[in-house]
Design a protein around this motif. Structure first.
Motif, PDB file in Angstrom:
ATOM      1  N   GLY A 240       0.786  -1.221   0.000  1.00  0.00           N
ATOM      2  CA  GLY A 240       0.000   0.000   0.000  1.00  0.00           C
ATOM      3  C   GLY A 240       0.822   1.278   0.000  1.00  0.00           C
ATOM      4  O   GLY A 240       0.272   2.371  -0.151  1.00  0.00           O
ATOM      5  N   ILE A 241       2.148   1.160   0.154  1.00  0.00           N
ATOM      6  CA  ILE A 241       3.002   2.350   0.225  1.00  0.00           C
ATOM      7  C   ILE A 241       3.925   2.443  -0.989  1.00  0.00           C
ATOM      8  O   ILE A 241       4.034   3.494  -1.613  1.00  0.00           O
ATOM      9  CB  ILE A 241       3.852   2.360   1.518  1.00  0.00           C
ATOM     10  CG1 ILE A 241       2.939   2.197   2.748  1.00  0.00           C
ATOM     11  CG2 ILE A 241       4.660   3.644   1.613  1.00  0.00           C
ATOM     12  CD1 ILE A 241       1.948   3.316   2.953  1.00  0.00           C
ATOM     13  N   GLY A 242       4.591   1.345  -1.337  1.00  0.00           N
ATOM     14  CA  GLY A 242       5.447   1.416  -2.509  1.00  0.00           C
ATOM     15  C   GLY A 242       6.523   0.355  -2.552  1.00  0.00           C
ATOM     16  O   GLY A 242       6.703  -0.436  -1.616  1.00  0.00           O
ATOM     17  N   ARG A 243       7.258   0.369  -3.662  1.00  0.00           N
ATOM     18  CA  ARG A 243       8.341  -0.582  -3.960  1.00  0.00           C
ATOM     19  C   ARG A 243       9.577   0.239  -4.302  1.00  0.00           C
ATOM     20  O   ARG A 243       9.618   0.908  -5.333  1.00  0.00           O
ATOM     21  CB  ARG A 243       7.925  -1.474  -5.127  1.00  0.00           C
ATOM     22  CG  ARG A 243       8.963  -2.475  -5.589  1.00  0.00           C
ATOM     23  CD  ARG A 243       8.369  -3.302  -6.736  1.00  0.00           C
ATOM     24  NE  ARG A 243       9.284  -4.325  -7.212  1.00  0.00           N
ATOM     25  CZ  ARG A 243      10.164  -4.127  -8.184  1.00  0.00           C
ATOM     26  NH1 ARG A 243      10.260  -2.939  -8.777  1.00  0.00           N
ATOM     27  NH2 ARG A 243      10.946  -5.116  -8.574  1.00  0.00           N
ATOM     28  N   LEU A 244      10.588   0.173  -3.452  1.00  0.00           N
ATOM     29  CA  LEU A 244      11.771   1.028  -3.545  1.00  0.00           C
ATOM     30  C   LEU A 244      12.956   0.198  -4.018  1.00  0.00           C
ATOM     31  O   LEU A 244      13.340  -0.782  -3.370  1.00  0.00           O
ATOM     32  CB  LEU A 244      12.043   1.638  -2.169  1.00  0.00           C
ATOM     33  CG  LEU A 244      13.156   2.659  -2.002  1.00  0.00           C
ATOM     34  CD1 LEU A 244      12.884   3.900  -2.846  1.00  0.00           C
ATOM     35  CD2 LEU A 244      13.277   3.043  -0.524  1.00  0.00           C
ATOM     36  N   VAL A 245      13.543   0.578  -5.158  1.00  0.00           N
ATOM     37  CA  VAL A 245      14.646  -0.168  -5.760  1.00  0.00           C
ATOM     38  C   VAL A 245      15.957   0.578  -5.549  1.00  0.00           C
ATOM     39  O   VAL A 245      16.024   1.804  -5.708  1.00  0.00           O
ATOM     40  CB  VAL A 245      14.399  -0.383  -7.266  1.00  0.00           C
ATOM     41  CG1 VAL A 245      15.557  -1.156  -7.902  1.00  0.00           C
ATOM     42  CG2 VAL A 245      13.077  -1.109  -7.504  1.00  0.00           C
ATOM     43  N   ASN A 246      17.009  -0.179  -5.217  1.00  0.00           N
ATOM     44  CA  ASN A 246      18.312   0.410  -4.907  1.00  0.00           C
ATOM     45  C   ASN A 246      19.409  -0.574  -5.319  1.00  0.00           C
ATOM     46  O   ASN A 246      19.213  -1.789  -5.248  1.00  0.00           O
ATOM     47  CB  ASN A 246      18.387   0.713  -3.405  1.00  0.00           C
ATOM     48  CG  ASN A 246      19.736   1.213  -2.948  1.00  0.00           C
ATOM     49  OD1 ASN A 246      20.412   0.541  -2.183  1.00  0.00           O
ATOM     50  ND2 ASN A 246      20.146   2.370  -3.410  1.00  0.00           N
ATOM     51  N   THR A 247      20.555  -0.057  -5.750  1.00  0.00           N
ATOM     52  CA  THR A 247      21.671  -0.905  -6.152  1.00  0.00           C
ATOM     53  C   THR A 247      22.916  -0.556  -5.345  1.00  0.00           C
ATOM     54  O   THR A 247      23.225   0.629  -5.151  1.00  0.00           O
ATOM     55  CB  THR A 247      21.971  -0.738  -7.653  1.00  0.00           C
ATOM     56  OG1 THR A 247      20.792  -1.065  -8.403  1.00  0.00           O
ATOM     57  CG2 THR A 247      23.111  -1.651  -8.089  1.00  0.00           C
TER      58      THR A 247
END
Length: 256
Positions: A240-247
């Motif tokens: 319900g808040i989000g999907r945070l992508v990081n490398t």
């Protein structure tokens, strides 16, 4: 549900909203996620982070801790240099032996809060987003007492992608959260297991400091942290808040 972002595109800063094909800028242009540079989704003020705020994580670290259940919340401040956005790159120093992610619910203050009672606390929240607050364990002087160089490192706090209005999250205490490293699930939890929930944190913090619009509270992470290395893709999600992508990248990317 309206999700708001801040992005850079074409040499300018833009406010954007979620679109099926990526993001839609305020002028109507629709762009893919990969076409923009993602920033934290709001103008960030003071960053307040909580440590050891999930019971399972406290149990996971029991041998390292010298705090007890009756102690006050473990809170510390972070500098603006730590922040990056969705799809950003986080540096892992060459001498680090154990660097781990921390999937966290970020609470964004919407109106000034001073000496706020628990019953009124959620009325001071503008919204929520996902945070991934990295820690380098071998830099810690004591795990429960984070020192400056472990929790204020450049690029080590990822925030975004969206700011979701508090009106769209009627109960922030029943949200599943998880972390995936290179597509493999490594961490899962639920905000119902917070030791100090959102109203309790706002009441506690506003009792000795004034919280201003744009201030953000990082509420802690559950168990399941593992070491991550250069080249790893780390995804932190909250339903319900989000999907945070990081490398994760090594020193060479930053010229160090």
């Amino acid at each position: 549900m309206k999700r708001i972002a801040r992005v850079a595109f074409g040499g300018a800063l833009h406010h954007a909203v979620e679109h099926a094909d990526g993001v839609q800028l305020a002028d109507g242009r629709i762009l893919a996620e990969s076409q923009v540079v993602w920033l934290p989704p709001f103008e960030v003020g003071t960053i307040i982070a909580l440590g050891i705020n999930y019971a399972d994580h406290a149990k996971e670290l029991a041998k390292e801790l010298t705090i007890g259940a009756k102690d006050e919340p473990l809170a510390f401040l972070k500098g603006p240099n730590t922040l990056i956005g969705h799809r950003g790159f986080t540096r892992r120093p060459a001498d680090a032996s154990f660097m781990h992610y921390e999937c966290e619910l970020a609470v964004v203050i919407g109106r000034t809060a001073k000496n706020v009672l628990r019953a009124d606390a959620l009325g001071h929240v503008a919204g929520y987003c996902v945070a991934n607050d990295y820690a380098i364990r071998d830099y810690l002087e004591n795990y429960y007492r984070p020192n400056l160089r472990v929790k204020n490192r450049d690029t080590c706090t990822v925030l975004g992608p969206w700011l979701v209005s508090a009106a769209d999250v009627p109960d922030p205490h029943g949200l599943d959260l998880r972390t995936l490293v290179n597509g493999k699930l490594t961490q899962s939890g639920n905000t119902r297991d917070l030791i100090n929930d959102v109203p309790a944190l706002i009441e506690y913090l506003s009792g000795f400091m004034t919280l201003a619009p744009g201030d953000v509270i990082l509420t802690g992470t559950p168990e399941g942290v593992i070491d991550v290395r250069a080249g790893d893709e780390v995804i932190t999600e909250i339903d319900g808040i989000g999907r945070l992508v990081n490398t994760i990248v090594d020193d060479a990317v930053f010229g160090r």
